[in-house]
Design an enzyme around this catalytic site. Structure first.
Site, PDB file in Angstrom:
ATOM      1  N   TYR A  53     -16.814   7.387  22.261  1.00  0.00           N
ATOM      2  CA  TYR A  53     -15.317   6.868  22.116  1.00  0.00           C
ATOM      3  C   TYR A  53     -14.640   7.809  20.996  1.00  0.00           C
ATOM      4  O   TYR A  53     -13.419   7.761  21.057  1.00  0.00           O
ATOM      5  CB  TYR A  53     -15.242   5.603  21.760  1.00  0.00           C
ATOM      6  CG  TYR A  53     -15.809   4.496  22.681  1.00  0.00           C
ATOM      7  CD1 TYR A  53     -16.455   4.986  23.904  1.00  0.00           C
ATOM      8  CD2 TYR A  53     -15.928   3.084  22.468  1.00  0.00           C
ATOM      9  CE1 TYR A  53     -16.835   4.257  25.059  1.00  0.00           C
ATOM     10  CE2 TYR A  53     -16.560   2.093  23.257  1.00  0.00           C
ATOM     11  CZ  TYR A  53     -17.083   2.809  24.485  1.00  0.00           C
ATOM     12  OH  TYR A  53     -17.714   1.811  25.261  1.00  0.00           O
ATOM     13  N   LEU A 190     -10.465  -7.681  32.484  1.00  0.00           N
ATOM     14  CA  LEU A 190      -8.981  -7.758  33.434  1.00  0.00           C
ATOM     15  C   LEU A 190      -9.012  -6.659  34.412  1.00  0.00           C
ATOM     16  O   LEU A 190      -8.046  -6.755  35.078  1.00  0.00           O
ATOM     17  CB  LEU A 190      -8.144  -7.943  32.446  1.00  0.00           C
ATOM     18  CG  LEU A 190      -8.218  -8.605  31.402  1.00  0.00           C
ATOM     19  CD1 LEU A 190      -6.989  -8.708  30.117  1.00  0.00           C
ATOM     20  CD2 LEU A 190      -8.248 -10.353  31.893  1.00  0.00           C
ATOM     21  N   SER A 230      -6.979  -4.033  23.657  1.00  0.00           N
ATOM     22  CA  SER A 230      -5.681  -3.827  23.688  1.00  0.00           C
ATOM     23  C   SER A 230      -5.060  -3.307  22.241  1.00  0.00           C
ATOM     24  O   SER A 230      -5.676  -3.353  21.057  1.00  0.00           O
ATOM     25  CB  SER A 230      -4.671  -5.440  23.692  1.00  0.00           C
ATOM     26  OG  SER A 230      -3.353  -5.150  23.701  1.00  0.00           O
ATOM     27  N   ASN A 239      -6.050 -12.964  23.429  1.00  0.00           N
ATOM     28  CA  ASN A 239      -7.401 -13.038  23.938  1.00  0.00           C
ATOM     29  C   ASN A 239      -8.441 -13.811  22.936  1.00  0.00           C
ATOM     30  O   ASN A 239      -9.226 -14.455  23.906  1.00  0.00           O
ATOM     31  CB  ASN A 239      -7.918 -11.459  24.057  1.00  0.00           C
ATOM     32  CG  ASN A 239      -6.958 -10.846  24.964  1.00  0.00           C
ATOM     33  OD1 ASN A 239      -6.192 -11.231  25.958  1.00  0.00           O
ATOM     34  ND2 ASN A 239      -6.895  -9.162  24.906  1.00  0.00           N
TER      35      ASN A 239
END
Length: 271
Positions: A53, A190, A230, A239
């Site tokens: 990442y 999601l 997010s 969340n």
């Protein structure tokens, strides 16, 4: 800071893994720093990152600036399969970039061509015994691959991180992992999920919640750790509060059986 109690699942190594974590896949630079800082302030105590990442330094800076004691935050990172033979150097570099003395969970990402990597797994397990990683697991492994690792080394992964959402619900996967005592950790909770589906909007209306929160609550009910992500502070906070929701057995069953046309799911690789 949120007072939302987040359930935990015990894993090998003596760690208690919070079942709602903050995912940092595709977060980079100052966006990653701000998002992780917001998550920690909101009450998250589980942060998921990886070498691939390229945000270890930003995650580490957010951890340091939060002032939260290290032992209160569960930190996960991952080893790339191409680090075979350099496992120690990879782990030392990861903890150095994160600015921590250890990680709570170190995962072996999916092997190329889905070939098992028992030598890499053995090296990771031995390094965990030294204390720089409290527990070791895998990511995107089938149960067949997990069985090969166990057979070759005698060490069972604490966790398998896989794509998991209502669109990808696989009860057999949960059974197989439970039989092996491997905790399931789901990313992209999601993704490919139609949040306008009545199976989600009806319980959301009943509970005064959002459909996204309902999806996350469904993960917890199915004993799957979930890693929403997010950059929006309101979504980050919302969340986490999914841990307050309780779905009925009928609602859970309806979500289990959602027809999301999984044959059309994107083949884009995940974390």
């Amino acid at each position: 800071m949120s007072s939302t109690p987040v359930p935990t699942v015990p894993i090998s190594g003596g760690a208690a893994m919070p079942m709602i974590g903050f995912g940092t896949w595709q977060l980079s630079g100052e966006d990653a720093y701000r998002a992780v800082s917001t998550a920690l302030e909101a009450g998250y105590r589980h942060i998921d990152t990886a070498v691939g990442y390229v945000n270890h330094r930003q995650v580490g800076r957010a951890l340091a600036d939060s002032g939260i004691p290290r032992h209160e935050v569960f930190v996960t990172t991952k080893l790339l399969p191409n680090s075979a033979g350099r496992e120690r150097q990879a782990l030392e570099r990861a903890v150095d970039q994160l600015g921590v003395a250890y990680v709570d969970l170190w995962l072996l990402r999916h092997p190329p061509r889905q070939d098992p990597l028992p030598a890499v797994w053995q090296a990771m397990a031995e390094l965990a015994d030294e204390g720089t990683a409290r527990a070791v697991g895998v990511s995107n492994h089938t149960t067949a691959l997990i069985d090969t690792l166990i057979w070759e080394t005698g060490r069972t992964p604490a966790v398998n991180q896989v794509a998991f959402s209502p669109a990808r619900f696989d009860p057999q996967l949960l059974v197989e992992h439970a039989e092996r005592r491997v905790a399931v950790q789901g990313y992209s909770p999601l993704r490919h999920t139609d949040l306008s589906h009545p199976a989600l909007t009806a319980p959301a209306a009943r509970l005064g919640a959002t459909p996204a929160q309902v999806v996350l609550a469904w993960h917890l009910a199915r004993r799957v750790t979930t890693l929403p992500s997010s950059t929006r502070p309101d979504h980050i906070r919302d969340n986490l509060t999914a841990a307050q929701l309780t779905l009925s057995a009928a609602e859970l069953h309806t979500i289990d059986t959602l027809d999301q046309h999984t044959a059309a799911l994107s083949a884009t690789p995940g974390p």
